[in-house]
Design a protein around this motif. Structure first.
Motif, PDB file in Angstrom:
ATOM      1  N   LYS B   8       0.200   0.446 -18.225  1.00 35.20           N
ATOM      2  CA  LYS B   8       0.849   1.728 -17.742  1.00 35.20           C
ATOM      3  C   LYS B   8       0.908   1.666 -16.194  1.00 35.20           C
ATOM      4  O   LYS B   8       0.249   0.800 -15.441  1.00 35.20           O
ATOM      5  CB  LYS B   8      -0.210   2.777 -17.982  1.00 35.20           C
ATOM      6  N   ALA B   9       2.027   2.388 -15.940  1.00 39.86           N
ATOM      7  CA  ALA B   9       2.492   2.358 -14.572  1.00 39.86           C
ATOM      8  C   ALA B   9       2.435   3.773 -13.830  1.00 39.86           C
ATOM      9  O   ALA B   9       2.891   4.680 -14.527  1.00 39.86           O
ATOM     10  CB  ALA B   9       3.928   1.682 -14.264  1.00 39.86           C
ATOM     11  N   ILE B  10       1.889   4.078 -12.898  1.00 37.56           N
ATOM     12  CA  ILE B  10       1.598   5.462 -12.000  1.00 37.56           C
ATOM     13  C   ILE B  10       2.430   5.246 -11.017  1.00 37.56           C
ATOM     14  O   ILE B  10       2.245   4.390  -9.749  1.00 37.56           O
ATOM     15  CB  ILE B  10       0.260   5.688 -11.847  1.00 37.56           C
ATOM     16  N   GLY B  11       3.233   6.307 -10.504  1.00 42.21           N
ATOM     17  CA  GLY B  11       3.931   6.693  -9.292  1.00 42.21           C
ATOM     18  C   GLY B  11       3.031   7.380  -8.291  1.00 42.21           C
ATOM     19  O   GLY B  11       2.476   8.541  -8.669  1.00 42.21           O
ATOM     20  N   ILE B  12       2.671   6.962  -7.166  1.00 42.82           N
ATOM     21  CA  ILE B  12       2.170   7.609  -6.176  1.00 42.82           C
ATOM     22  C   ILE B  12       2.925   8.220  -5.021  1.00 42.82           C
ATOM     23  O   ILE B  12       3.312   7.336  -4.283  1.00 42.82           O
ATOM     24  CB  ILE B  12       0.766   6.899  -5.606  1.00 42.82           C
ATOM     25  N   ALA B  13       3.408   9.610  -4.902  1.00 44.13           N
ATOM     26  CA  ALA B  13       4.227  10.021  -4.115  1.00 44.13           C
ATOM     27  C   ALA B  13       3.547  10.700  -3.096  1.00 44.13           C
ATOM     28  O   ALA B  13       3.093  11.552  -2.930  1.00 44.13           O
ATOM     29  CB  ALA B  13       4.987  10.905  -4.638  1.00 44.13           C
ATOM     30  N   LEU B  34       0.718   0.300 -10.019  1.00 42.73           N
ATOM     31  CA  LEU B  34       0.816   1.523  -9.005  1.00 42.73           C
ATOM     32  C   LEU B  34       2.200   1.210  -8.228  1.00 42.73           C
ATOM     33  O   LEU B  34       2.105   0.098  -7.549  1.00 42.73           O
ATOM     34  CB  LEU B  34      -0.415   1.619  -8.244  1.00 42.73           C
ATOM     35  N   ILE B  35       2.759   2.424  -8.183  1.00 49.30           N
ATOM     36  CA  ILE B  35       3.916   2.105  -7.330  1.00 49.30           C
ATOM     37  C   ILE B  35       3.732   3.348  -6.422  1.00 49.30           C
ATOM     38  O   ILE B  35       3.678   4.522  -6.465  1.00 49.30           O
ATOM     39  CB  ILE B  35       5.386   2.819  -8.208  1.00 49.30           C
ATOM     40  N   ILE B  36       3.352   2.698  -4.952  1.00 51.80           N
ATOM     41  CA  ILE B  36       2.958   3.516  -3.865  1.00 51.80           C
ATOM     42  C   ILE B  36       4.171   4.000  -2.965  1.00 51.80           C
ATOM     43  O   ILE B  36       4.866   2.888  -2.544  1.00 51.80           O
ATOM     44  CB  ILE B  36       1.684   3.018  -3.217  1.00 51.80           C
ATOM     45  N   ASN B  96      10.294   3.995 -13.859  1.00 53.15           N
ATOM     46  CA  ASN B  96       9.560   3.353 -15.203  1.00 53.15           C
ATOM     47  C   ASN B  96       8.208   3.845 -14.925  1.00 53.15           C
ATOM     48  O   ASN B  96       7.348   2.851 -15.521  1.00 53.15           O
ATOM     49  CB  ASN B  96       9.664   1.865 -14.744  1.00 53.15           C
ATOM     50  N   CYS B  97       7.821   4.737 -14.217  1.00 52.07           N
ATOM     51  CA  CYS B  97       6.376   5.381 -14.326  1.00 52.07           C
ATOM     52  C   CYS B  97       6.137   6.056 -15.559  1.00 52.07           C
ATOM     53  O   CYS B  97       6.982   6.869 -16.108  1.00 52.07           O
ATOM     54  CB  CYS B  97       6.287   6.162 -13.165  1.00 52.07           C
ATOM     55  N   ASP B  98       5.166   5.990 -16.183  1.00 54.51           N
ATOM     56  CA  ASP B  98       4.396   7.080 -17.258  1.00 54.51           C
ATOM     57  C   ASP B  98       3.841   8.193 -16.567  1.00 54.51           C
ATOM     58  O   ASP B  98       4.171   9.316 -17.331  1.00 54.51           O
ATOM     59  CB  ASP B  98       3.284   6.192 -17.875  1.00 54.51           C
ATOM     60  N   VAL B  99       3.512   8.317 -15.499  1.00 51.76           N
ATOM     61  CA  VAL B  99       3.265   9.630 -15.025  1.00 51.76           C
ATOM     62  C   VAL B  99       3.366   9.511 -13.287  1.00 51.76           C
ATOM     63  O   VAL B  99       3.243   8.288 -12.869  1.00 51.76           O
ATOM     64  CB  VAL B  99       1.466   9.917 -15.049  1.00 51.76           C
ATOM     65  N   ILE B 100       3.666  10.548 -12.743  1.00 51.00           N
ATOM     66  CA  ILE B 100       4.073  10.596 -11.291  1.00 51.00           C
ATOM     67  C   ILE B 100       2.828  11.587 -10.746  1.00 51.00           C
ATOM     68  O   ILE B 100       2.809  12.660 -11.280  1.00 51.00           O
ATOM     69  CB  ILE B 100       5.389  11.160 -10.911  1.00 51.00           C
ATOM     70  N   VAL B 101       2.162  11.189  -9.473  1.00 53.68           N
ATOM     71  CA  VAL B 101       1.339  11.791  -8.870  1.00 53.68           C
ATOM     72  C   VAL B 101       2.138  12.358  -7.686  1.00 53.68           C
ATOM     73  O   VAL B 101       2.242  11.469  -6.911  1.00 53.68           O
ATOM     74  CB  VAL B 101      -0.017  10.939  -8.407  1.00 53.68           C
ATOM     75  N   LYS B 124       9.275  12.958 -17.777  1.00 49.90           N
ATOM     76  CA  LYS B 124       8.028  12.336 -17.155  1.00 49.90           C
ATOM     77  C   LYS B 124       7.038  13.302 -16.940  1.00 49.90           C
ATOM     78  O   LYS B 124       7.111  14.788 -16.734  1.00 49.90           O
ATOM     79  CB  LYS B 124       8.603  12.174 -15.731  1.00 49.90           C
ATOM     80  N   TYR B 125       5.895  13.007 -16.925  1.00 44.06           N
ATOM     81  CA  TYR B 125       4.487  13.824 -16.685  1.00 44.06           C
ATOM     82  C   TYR B 125       4.443  13.896 -15.214  1.00 44.06           C
ATOM     83  O   TYR B 125       4.597  12.746 -14.490  1.00 44.06           O
ATOM     84  CB  TYR B 125       3.324  13.290 -17.099  1.00 44.06           C
ATOM     85  N   ILE B 126       3.937  15.129 -14.612  1.00 48.09           N
ATOM     86  CA  ILE B 126       3.610  14.810 -13.263  1.00 48.09           C
ATOM     87  C   ILE B 126       2.461  15.772 -12.968  1.00 48.09           C
ATOM     88  O   ILE B 126       2.436  16.656 -13.538  1.00 48.09           O
ATOM     89  CB  ILE B 126       5.034  15.602 -12.285  1.00 48.09           C
ATOM     90  N   VAL B 127       1.570  15.063 -11.997  1.00 41.82           N
ATOM     91  CA  VAL B 127       0.181  15.664 -11.634  1.00 41.82           C
ATOM     92  C   VAL B 127       0.268  16.012 -10.205  1.00 41.82           C
ATOM     93  O   VAL B 127       0.282  15.115  -9.256  1.00 41.82           O
ATOM     94  CB  VAL B 127      -0.967  14.608 -12.029  1.00 41.82           C
ATOM     95  N   SER B 128       0.272  17.375  -9.980  1.00 41.82           N
ATOM     96  CA  SER B 128       0.461  17.719  -8.543  1.00 41.82           C
ATOM     97  C   SER B 128      -1.049  18.095  -7.943  1.00 41.82           C
ATOM     98  O   SER B 128      -1.847  18.622  -8.855  1.00 41.82           O
ATOM     99  CB  SER B 128       1.393  18.869  -8.423  1.00 41.82           C
TER     100      SER B 128
END
Lengths: 67, 189
Positions: B8-13, B34-36, B96-101, B124-128
């Motif tokens: 799994k890949a997670i985006g960290i915004a 992790l995509i940071i 290509n992220c599964d979830v974006i933070v 996309k799922y986004i967790v804020s």
């Protein structure tokens, strides 16, 4: 009318209301909002012109700084 | 079950208080990638809550975070971008992220990424995170869900001159975000 507002069923006396009117009725005073009506994002300049009617699903989310 | 998150890949915004701590938590449990993303440089004042060290002051946050992630778990793939996110580059960088933070500090940026993801990337799922300044009030911190959008925090405690963001409460929310990401990933499997 009855709408879903932030995952909760709410009743209003009027049959239609604008976003601006709902914000006033609910006393939502936060500045930074994300508003979604039935899966469509409503931008600030559309609050006056967007009509909410019976059965609509409305999300009004306010955001505060910090992180 | 947990080994499946290696794919799994997670985006960290944003790699400040929320992003740095959330990324480290996800690295520790063995997330695949992790995509940071962050445009900023580490300052002394960041060390009251962000997952960086004194000798990293002056470095770009994405460089230092990549290094710190590797010190925790060298199997995590890290893709880093030293830039400012906006409504144009978010769909490309996080496609290509599964979830974006969402891990920004300014409310206007939180609004921007949530609007962008909900309208341009509806799958996309986004967790804020919203509302974590100050201290105490443990039990006011919660998670609210609207479809694929999750918000962690107390929803009201905004930073100000008198109400600073501090390690304990920011860390609680950052780790709640990581916990929510893990829950989403496990439910997807």
């Amino acid at each position: 009318m009855k709408i879903i507002l932030n995952n909760t069923e709410e009743s209003f006396e009027k049959d239609i209301l604008t976003i601006t009117e709902i914000l006033k009725l609910k006393n939502f005073v936060f500045k930074m909002l994300v508003i979604k009506v039935n899966d469509k994002i409503i931008k600030k300049n559309e609050y006056e012109s967007t009509i909410i009617k019976d059965g609509d699903n409305v999300m009004i989310l306010h955001l505060v700084s910090g992180g | 079950m947990l080994h499946k998150i290696q794919n799994k890949a997670i985006g960290i915004a944003g790699c400040g208080g929320l992003g740095s701590n959330c990324a480290i938590a996800l690295a520790r449990i063995g997330i695949g990638k992790l995509i940071i993303v962050d445009f900023d440089i580490i300052e002394q004042s960041n060390l009251n809550r962000q997952y960086y060290f004194i000798d990293q002051i002056g470095e770009p946050k994405v460089d230092a975070l990549e290094y710190n992630i590797r010190r925790v778990n060298k199997d995590v793939k890290v893709e880093k971008h030293h830039l400012k996110l906006d409504s144009v580059n978010i769909p490309e960088i996080f496609k290509n992220c599964d979830v974006i933070v969402e891990a920004f500090d300014h409310a206007a940026m939180k609004q921007m990424i949530i609007e962008t993801v909900l309208s341009e990337m509806p799958d996309k799922y986004i967790v804020s995170g919203s509302g974590m300044a100050g201290w105490g009030n443990n039990n006011d911190i919660k998670t609210i869900q609207y479809d694929k959008l999750f918000i962690c925090g107390d929803m009201i405690s905004e930073i100000s001159e008198t109400l600073k963001p501090l390690a304990p409460r920011v860390g609680v929310v950052a780790n709640m975000q990581a916990n929510q990401v893990l829950d989403i990933l496990i439910n997807l499997m």
